[in-house]
Design an enzyme around this catalytic site. Structure first.
Site, mmCIF file in Angstrom:
data_model
loop_
_atom_site.group_PDB
_atom_site.id
_atom_site.type_symbol
_atom_site.label_atom_id
_atom_site.label_comp_id
_atom_site.label_asym_id
_atom_site.label_seq_id
_atom_site.Cartn_x
_atom_site.Cartn_y
_atom_site.Cartn_z
ATOM 1 N N HIS A 148 2.746 6.224 -0.935
ATOM 2 C CA HIS A 148 2.999 5.659 0.392
ATOM 3 C C HIS A 148 1.717 5.611 1.220
ATOM 4 C CE1 HIS A 148 7.547 6.833 0.180
ATOM 5 N NE2 HIS A 148 7.198 5.907 -0.703
ATOM 6 N N SER B 219 8.015 0.989 -2.949
ATOM 7 C CA SER B 219 7.796 1.474 -1.586
ATOM 8 C C SER B 219 6.341 1.430 -1.155
ATOM 9 C CB SER B 219 8.344 2.905 -1.436
ATOM 10 O OG SER B 219 7.819 3.750 -2.444
#
Length: 321
Positions: free
Chosen positions: A189, A139
């Protein structure tokens, strides 16, 4: 939908995917299945900042942690988010360059996690256990790609029926992911977004794969078989290595003409759905569909300089709107 129809849909969807995006997705799926069947613990390969700092022998974790996932939902959501954005960017930069950028973005994002964890650990009040946390998943790279795509395609994004300006879409996605999912790495992230901004600003230009090296690799005999794959995208332009990062603000779309963003693009993956308009504008050319033109003869005594159009025709790039 019948089993035959579902199988045909999946075959067409998988066959239309660009080379590197398909390879990365396939590798993540195979690694997950292998670990599941043989009981391999992801702690052997995850990004643990303490081990990265303690010895260089553990630096392999900066790469291996990218392709390991904790569960089927973790894998599913990451691959569904990677599919539209990965194909879009790969069609612009080429398959070889895309593979290199994925590794570059992933390693830089993991190094950001290590640095942030080191600082947090020494500020014990902030994150006393940060150096010993285990991070896995793709991610971080996805957030880098989302950030780049949002700044090169200024359409308004649609998230849960709300129109989100492209420039803040990565930040909204960061907050939504943190609120809706458990055990999400906020720092991972965030690192992906920061790497995306560094790329857009040109700070990573010195780390990028040069067009001359890319051309040399793609023109080598060892690489010739890969070039024959239907959805391999050749390096699109020798003179332009980075994605265009500026656009005409007069052409920026209002909320009445919006781009679906990552979440909206997932509808195109469902049975009966179609990819959202503008999802794959494409600037590269798939090899194998047309013969390469013969190079123009050079005057006697002219030194040979390899050019991209000696291996494949350079595409006419449409304007990015």
């Amino acid at each position: 939908m019948s089993t035959r129809g579902l199988g045909g849909y999946f075959s067409g969807w998988w066959g239309s995917m660009t080379f590197t995006t398909k390879f990365v997705m396939g590798m993540c799926i195979c690694i997950y299945v292998f670990n599941l069947v043989f009981g391999v613990s992801f702690f052997q390969y995850c990004n643990i900042p303490h081990l990265i700092v303690a010895t260089w022998r553990q630096w392999f974790r900066l790469v291996t942690s990218l392709f390991i996932h904790a569960g089927i939902l973790h894998l599913l959501f990451n691959m569904m988010a990677f599919y539209p954005t990965g194909c879009d960017i790969e069609r612009r930069v080429g398959s070889l360059n895309m593979a290199y950028l994925i590794l570059l973005f992933g390693v830089l994002g993991n190094l950001f996690v290590v640095a942030a964890s080191y600082i947090g650990y020494h500020l014990a009040i902030v994150a006393p256990t940060a150096m010993y946390q285990c991070q896995i998943g793709f991610s971080g790279v996805i957030f880098t790609l989302i950030t780049i795509e949002a700044h090169t395609n200024p359409h308004v994004r649609n998230m849960f029926g709300l129109s989100i300006p492209a420039v803040i879409y990565p930040w909204v996605a960061l907050i939504i992911a943190q609120l809706l999912m458990a055990n999400v790495s906020f720092v991972g992230h965030l690192g992906g977004i920061i790497v995306g901004y560094l790329y857009i600003g040109g700070a990573l230009k010195w780390l990028q794969l040069s067009p001359r090296i890319a051309l040399k690799i793609e023109g080598s005999s060892l690489f010739s078989r890969i070039l024959l794959y239907n959805n391999y995208i050749a390096h699109p332009d020798l003179g332009r290595q980075t994605l265009p990062v500026t656009f005409d603000h007069s052409q920026a779309s209002s909320s009445s003409s919006s781009s679906p963003g990552v979440l909206g693009s997932l509808k195109g993956m469902l049975p009966g759905g179609a990819p959202a308009p503008g999802t794959f504008p494409g600037q590269g050319r798939t090899l194998g569909s047309a013969p390469a033109p013969a190079p123009a003869p050079s005057p006697p005594g002219t030194p040979f300089v390899p050019r991209a159009d000696q291996y494949f025709p350079l595409p006419t790039a449409p304007p990015i709107s």
